[in-house]
Scaffold this motif. Sequence first.
Motif, mmCIF file in Angstrom:
data_model
loop_
_atom_site.group_PDB
_atom_site.id
_atom_site.type_symbol
_atom_site.label_atom_id
_atom_site.label_comp_id
_atom_site.label_asym_id
_atom_site.label_seq_id
_atom_site.Cartn_x
_atom_site.Cartn_y
_atom_site.Cartn_z
ATOM 1 N N SER B 370 48.641 40.184 39.572
ATOM 2 C CA SER B 370 49.139 38.741 39.872
ATOM 3 C C SER B 370 49.445 37.963 38.466
ATOM 4 C CB SER B 370 48.169 38.159 40.668
ATOM 5 O OG SER B 370 48.531 36.819 40.832
ATOM 6 N N LYS B 371 50.769 37.478 38.615
ATOM 7 C CA LYS B 371 51.046 36.404 37.438
ATOM 8 C C LYS B 371 51.409 35.324 38.142
ATOM 9 C CE LYS B 371 51.161 40.357 34.751
ATOM 10 N NZ LYS B 371 50.379 40.254 33.453
ATOM 11 N N GLY B 372 50.818 34.117 37.685
ATOM 12 C CA GLY B 372 51.185 32.910 38.218
ATOM 13 C C GLY B 372 51.885 31.980 37.105
ATOM 14 N N ILE B 373 52.787 31.393 37.555
ATOM 15 C CA ILE B 373 53.294 30.504 36.428
ATOM 16 C C ILE B 373 53.633 29.291 36.732
ATOM 17 C CG2 ILE B 373 55.474 30.420 34.822
ATOM 18 C CD1 ILE B 373 55.841 33.337 35.022
ATOM 19 N N ALA B 395 34.895 53.394 46.519
ATOM 20 C CA ALA B 395 35.991 52.528 46.552
ATOM 21 C C ALA B 395 36.130 52.050 45.151
ATOM 22 C CB ALA B 395 35.696 51.037 47.456
ATOM 23 N N ARG B 396 37.518 51.939 44.732
ATOM 24 C CA ARG B 396 38.112 51.466 43.575
ATOM 25 C C ARG B 396 38.689 50.347 43.303
ATOM 26 N NH1 ARG B 396 34.481 54.246 42.054
ATOM 27 N NH2 ARG B 396 34.410 56.021 40.714
ATOM 28 N N ASN B 397 38.649 49.246 42.606
ATOM 29 C CA ASN B 397 39.463 48.322 42.552
ATOM 30 C C ASN B 397 39.786 47.950 41.076
ATOM 31 O OD1 ASN B 397 39.571 44.890 42.113
ATOM 32 N ND2 ASN B 397 41.126 45.663 43.751
ATOM 33 N N PHE B 398 40.986 47.396 40.585
ATOM 34 C CA PHE B 398 41.405 46.744 39.420
ATOM 35 C C PHE B 398 42.125 45.650 39.860
ATOM 36 C CE2 PHE B 398 44.198 46.172 35.969
ATOM 37 C CZ PHE B 398 43.275 45.569 34.940
ATOM 38 N N THR B 399 41.684 44.414 39.253
ATOM 39 C CA THR B 399 42.488 43.193 39.403
ATOM 40 C C THR B 399 42.813 42.770 38.216
ATOM 41 O OG1 THR B 399 41.170 42.865 41.512
ATOM 42 C CG2 THR B 399 42.392 40.965 40.776
ATOM 43 N N ASN B 400 43.814 42.281 37.992
ATOM 44 C CA ASN B 400 44.376 41.403 36.848
ATOM 45 C C ASN B 400 45.068 40.166 37.384
ATOM 46 O OD1 ASN B 400 46.255 40.532 34.929
ATOM 47 N ND2 ASN B 400 45.595 42.153 33.531
ATOM 48 N N CYS B 401 44.662 38.855 37.034
ATOM 49 C CA CYS B 401 45.378 37.841 37.300
ATOM 50 C C CYS B 401 45.594 37.005 36.063
ATOM 51 C CB CYS B 401 44.902 37.026 38.715
ATOM 52 S SG CYS B 401 43.338 37.066 39.068
ATOM 53 N N SER B 424 28.311 52.754 45.068
ATOM 54 C CA SER B 424 29.424 53.670 44.482
ATOM 55 C C SER B 424 30.744 52.821 44.486
ATOM 56 C CB SER B 424 29.683 54.948 45.247
ATOM 57 O OG SER B 424 30.066 54.675 46.675
ATOM 58 N N ALA B 425 31.046 51.719 44.769
ATOM 59 C CA ALA B 425 32.148 51.143 44.473
ATOM 60 C C ALA B 425 32.254 50.543 43.474
ATOM 61 C CB ALA B 425 32.230 49.914 45.430
ATOM 62 N N HIS B 426 33.117 50.609 42.761
ATOM 63 C CA HIS B 426 33.515 50.170 41.398
ATOM 64 C C HIS B 426 34.718 49.381 41.055
ATOM 65 C CE1 HIS B 426 32.755 51.447 37.069
ATOM 66 N NE2 HIS B 426 33.943 50.939 36.801
ATOM 67 N N PHE B 427 34.154 48.038 41.005
ATOM 68 C CA PHE B 427 35.229 46.810 40.821
ATOM 69 C C PHE B 427 35.286 46.294 39.393
ATOM 70 C CE2 PHE B 427 34.467 45.511 45.503
ATOM 71 C CZ PHE B 427 35.168 46.722 46.065
ATOM 72 N N GLU B 428 36.675 46.059 39.013
ATOM 73 C CA GLU B 428 36.751 45.297 37.703
ATOM 74 C C GLU B 428 37.661 44.184 38.140
ATOM 75 O OE1 GLU B 428 37.797 47.777 34.352
ATOM 76 O OE2 GLU B 428 37.559 49.537 35.619
ATOM 77 N N HIS B 429 37.305 43.124 37.676
ATOM 78 C CA HIS B 429 38.295 42.097 37.733
ATOM 79 C C HIS B 429 38.552 41.231 36.585
ATOM 80 C CE1 HIS B 429 39.565 38.280 39.767
ATOM 81 N NE2 HIS B 429 39.178 37.569 38.538
ATOM 82 N N GLU B 430 39.607 40.921 35.949
ATOM 83 C CA GLU B 430 39.770 40.079 34.873
ATOM 84 C C GLU B 430 41.019 39.057 35.226
ATOM 85 O OE1 GLU B 430 40.765 43.313 32.107
ATOM 86 O OE2 GLU B 430 42.636 42.446 32.173
ATOM 87 N N ALA B 431 40.724 37.804 34.801
ATOM 88 C CA ALA B 431 41.511 36.864 34.861
ATOM 89 C C ALA B 431 41.685 36.006 33.436
ATOM 90 C CB ALA B 431 41.240 35.801 35.782
ATOM 91 N N THR B 432 42.860 35.403 33.188
ATOM 92 C CA THR B 432 43.040 34.639 31.904
ATOM 93 C C THR B 432 44.143 33.541 32.281
ATOM 94 O OG1 THR B 432 45.107 35.788 31.215
ATOM 95 C CG2 THR B 432 42.950 36.702 30.304
#
Lengths: 438, 491
Positions: B370-373, B395-401, B424-432
Amino acid sequence: MNADIRPIRTPAEQALVSALGSLPETGGGRLADLRRASARAFVENGLPHRRVEEWKYTDLRNLMREAVPLASPATVARADAGARLLNGADLRRIVVANGAVVRELSDLDGLEEGLSIATLADALASGDAVLGQLGGIVPARYDAALALNTALASDGLVITVAPGAQIERPVHVAHVFAGDIAAASFARSLVIVGAGAHFTYAESFEGPEGLAYQANVATEFVVGDEAHLDVVRLQEEGAAAIHLATLLFDVGRKAQLHTFGFSSGAAVARTSLYATLSGADSHVAFNGAVLVKDRQHVDSTLFVDHTVPGCESRELFKHVLDDNSRAVFQGKIVVRQAAQKTDGRMMSRALLLGDDAEMDNKPELEIFADDVACGHGATCGAIDEDLLFYLRARGIPLKEAQSLLVQAFVGEAIELVENDVLREALVERAEGWLRARG
Amino acid sequence: MPAVQETVEQVRSIDVDQYKYGFFTDIESEKAPKGLDEDTVRFISAKKNEPEWMLEWRLEAFRRWQTMREPDWARVSYPAIDYQNLYYYSAPKRPSQLSIDDIDPEILATYEKLGIPLRERDALLGIESAGGSRVAVDAVFDSVSVATTFKEELAKAGVIFMPISEAIREYPELVKKYLGSVVPVTDNFFATLNSAVFSDGSFVYVPKGVRCPMELSTYFRINERNTGQFERTLIIADEGAYVSYLEGCTAPMRDENQLHAAVVELVALADAEIKYSTVQNWYPGDKDGKGGIFNFVTKRGDCRGDRSKISWTQVETGSAITWKYPSCILRGDNSQGEFYSIAISNGRQQVDSGTKMIHLGKNTSSRIISKGIAAGYSDNTYRGLVSAHRKATGARNFTNCDSLLIGDKCGAHTVPYIESKNSSAHFEHEATTSKISEDQLFYCRQRGLDPEEATALIVNGFVKDVLQQLPMEFAVEAQKLISVSLEGSVG
């Protein structure tokens, strides 16, 4: 789903509302008003539930059903027997049992120059001027735990560190619950660190294993310009207890504030930390380690409010979850329009050891200034199979390999504690937790 | 012409008054009486010649809606909407759907102006030469669908692509089976309102094993004053099917707020894949925040079968208020969900958008970019949920906002909820969140670009990850749109 249904009060709420009917008499005009306003707010709103956004994952109405009476004072012998955490370390120890300071067990003599420690009860009785600052830091939203504390706490500590004073020996406030029946205790403290002063404040929490007591503590910290404050918390309440803690910070210009919370106790624990950065160019760090097992529920909620330019905030939280336990991390960084050049980094990581453990992460950014660098990260997952394999290939048994990896994982956060004595003590507590896991 | 250069030229060529779709087409239209009650619902149902069961379905939704309150948790503020002061149905008077020649020439001209040729001959010439592929279009004008192109060719492949009002009559069994199965009638305030009064939208059914021979597209246009548009889209990809669907929206410039409350339901059965792309460019209001569309949309996809995949791509540049969370329910084992989003807000726009990835099946995976401007005085919020249930092992998730702030009067917010209920779910989230770096700007300006060109260039780089996911025709349009939306935000 959108209907506004107001459920009937739970027994716990009823008990609290009736306790609020007779507020402590102490404290003059302003404080009496504050108590009444807080009591009114609680009567109106009751305990928070999952529809209250800040308590979404910690439904206190549901988790705190039982009504318990207000705690009566503990005997010195019982308090002494109960307070064991961080004993023997070179710390100035003050014991607070069932929400009241136990003078007989507290080291209140020979205070360093510039350090003054009074009990809240005494300060209230004598109308100490410093109490003008009590209740001065107010969270943006109504907080039930804090409201109850404000209304009902009658003792705790008032600590002031004079401007420029360098207090090397940490003060350790040992909170203990000592009693045979489950009861609710409230303690309220105020810590004022003068401009340019250096101070380390530690607190620990413990109580009997099988007793469903409730401990509610709130501490306000006023950190002066260019002051340096370290706060270290060790929460190891009894396994059936409910622990509600509120930490409120007001941070001055170019000040340094580091907090570390170690949480492995209580059936339900919630720590709400509110920090307002009101002086430019300060550096704050809020770190923590949470180790939970069985059906424990531990919630760490942070609210960091950047109101002035040039501040730096760092948050690192490590969670280790075994069995059916549940950990919650909610962190909110707000950057107001005036707070240009803010640098904020927040990280929450969780290691799920138990198949049915649950981790809920909610890192939030709310940003109104453009010249900022803010970020957050959140991860959760099981121990990396490759790392485990590496260790096991070298002949290390599974449990031991897991322990090593968990230690390394948690260690990264504990390393950030500056005081050697406290850091070593925390490392030892983490190792103890892993050993108990078998 | 290289894309970047094209963007820069686009920026240069546009004046401050940037919304180029703001014209109004003066045609005669037929409306339902103003306001909303059971009679309005009956009126709409009767207009569409709907069977009795459909009317009952609508009435049930309407009764439910009356007991509901408008949600207030989103980070948007707007004057109270008077639901009785709206027209819930508005249709061009000339009969439509008979053949292209029966369509009011004004409407045809409108779509020409929007760059959407409805005549298949033109479409073949126009779009094929540009992109090498063909797009079948369903054009929705206010409350009704006015034309659907390439119907016959699609029918040859077995693909059903028609207005949903026709589908209710012609394929009642399919509609009955799937309508409301992803977004239940009682889901939320706006979805329930839509269920009661929806007038048209697209229906797509791709049969087993069929790869839809062309891109499908719906183009929504709100024309009338004081009308709400409530479209309903239902897309079903049967086992092993594939479909790519595009959606575009525009509206005239008016100084009043108009309501758009759509519902989109996607169903992907085993091994099926649905790709849903949106370029949303409703009128955003003027620079003081007057007028503009209130966009309250419920979009949800259900990966019902194993190994199914649903991918949402959205470019959100319009609307005064955007309230939109395209979601994936990852029910089938090994199913996949994707969400790529660019949300741009300028002026007084408010965007509260994001996604939900709900992992229910084993070894499901999801990806969120997700890219917010935010520029001007706008507020731009990403709000998302990633959750793994107890049985969603692996379950796998990668989030980048990432958020970008242009100017110091706007706000960018990130509100992710990440809930993992099994180990066993593996979630990664990053936001800047950051602003355009001075270094980058300096670098560009040193090479002779003015601040606005430099900004457009950097922003296009910032959103590149998402633009790449759009079908080619849309990617070009979206890229231009981004430059236009940011017009006037620098300096």
